[in-house]
Design a protein around this motif. Structure first.
Motif, short mmCIF file in Angstrom:
data_model
loop_
_atom_site.label_atom_id
_atom_site.label_comp_id
_atom_site.label_asym_id
_atom_site.label_seq_id
_atom_site.Cartn_x
_atom_site.Cartn_y
_atom_site.Cartn_z
N ILE A 132 0.66 -1.17 0.00
CA ILE A 132 -0.04 0.01 0.01
C ILE A 132 0.85 1.27 -0.09
N SER A 133 0.37 2.23 -0.51
CA SER A 133 1.08 3.49 -0.61
C SER A 133 -0.04 4.64 -0.63
N PHE A 134 0.64 5.81 -0.09
CA PHE A 134 -0.30 7.15 0.13
C PHE A 134 0.74 8.21 -0.44
N LYS A 135 0.22 9.33 -1.03
CA LYS A 135 0.87 10.46 -1.00
C LYS A 135 0.19 11.45 -0.17
N ILE A 136 0.84 12.28 0.67
CA ILE A 136 0.10 13.26 1.56
C ILE A 136 1.06 14.54 1.62
N GLU A 137 0.59 15.43 0.87
CA GLU A 137 1.26 16.70 0.60
C GLU A 137 2.58 16.16 -0.25
N GLU A 138 3.90 16.47 0.40
CA GLU A 138 5.14 15.96 -0.43
C GLU A 138 5.66 14.84 0.52
N ASN A 139 4.85 14.38 1.25
CA ASN A 139 5.39 12.88 1.76
C ASN A 139 4.80 11.62 1.11
N THR A 140 5.64 10.71 1.00
CA THR A 140 4.85 9.15 0.62
C THR A 140 4.97 8.37 1.86
N ILE A 141 3.88 7.81 1.84
CA ILE A 141 3.95 6.57 2.88
C ILE A 141 3.71 5.31 2.24
N TRP A 142 4.38 4.32 2.62
CA TRP A 142 4.34 3.14 2.17
C TRP A 142 4.31 2.09 3.12
N LYS A 200 -2.91 -6.80 10.73
CA LYS A 200 -1.74 -5.68 10.97
C LYS A 200 -1.28 -4.81 9.59
N MET A 201 -1.16 -3.82 9.71
CA MET A 201 -0.41 -2.81 8.62
C MET A 201 0.78 -2.19 9.21
N ILE A 202 1.74 -2.38 8.61
CA ILE A 202 3.04 -1.70 8.73
C ILE A 202 3.13 -0.62 7.74
N LEU A 203 3.19 0.75 8.32
CA LEU A 203 3.46 1.85 7.39
C LEU A 203 4.88 2.53 7.72
N GLN A 204 5.72 3.28 6.82
CA GLN A 204 6.70 3.72 7.02
C GLN A 204 6.73 4.95 6.23
N GLU A 205 7.59 6.00 6.53
CA GLU A 205 7.89 7.20 5.87
C GLU A 205 9.08 7.75 6.31
N VAL A 206 9.77 8.48 5.42
CA VAL A 206 11.23 9.23 5.86
C VAL A 206 10.75 10.52 6.51
N GLU A 207 10.88 10.86 7.71
CA GLU A 207 10.64 12.05 8.47
C GLU A 207 12.05 12.37 9.07
N ASN A 208 12.18 13.55 8.50
CA ASN A 208 13.43 14.42 9.14
C ASN A 208 14.77 13.56 8.71
#
Length: 128
Positions: free
Chosen positions: A92-102, A109-117
């Motif tokens: 699964i993947s999302f786009k929220i503003e300039e961030n991508t979450i996958w 269970k759903m494990i989501l990750q993103e790069v933050e700072n």
């Protein structure tokens, strides 16, 4: 000759009223449609943040975020919005503003990750 003409006239209505299949395929809901998932960030035994995902359709998910959960919550601590998602298999993947979450969906269970700072941040969501 009249015989052939009558046969053709008898077949004409069948050919005219035969329906063609629709070019647009019907959308089959994926396993996430209609489900709700939640994530709690705790500090000790105290819940500091809560995120809820409500899957509205094959492409739309509603995010509900409550930050800084304490005795005095404010409107600034609460945020709700809808965004698009893509589900391919269990990815699964999302786009929220300039961030991508996958991430991945496995059962409840759903494990989501993103790069933050500059750091990879993971969150484990549980199906309600």
């Amino acid at each position: 000759m009249k015989k052939y003409l009558l046969i053709l006239l008898a077949l004409l209505p069948m050919m005219l009223f035969t329906a063609c299949s629709s070019d647009k395929e019907e959308e089959t809901p994926n396993a996430l449609v209609g489900t709700t998932w939640h994530y709690f960030e705790k500090k000790g035994d105290v819940i500091k943040e809560m995120v809820v995902l409500e899957f509205k359709s094959n492409t739309v998910v509603k995010f509900i975020n409550d930050f800084n959960l304490d005795k005095n919550p404010t409107k600034e601590d609460h945020d709700e919005f809808e965004t698009n998602y893509v589900l391919k298999g269990n990815k699964i993947s999302f786009k929220i503003e300039e961030n991508t979450i996958w991430g991945e969906v496995n059962g409840d269970k759903m494990i989501l990750q993103e790069v933050e700072n500059g750091k990879l941040v993971k969150a484990e969501f549980t199906k309600r």
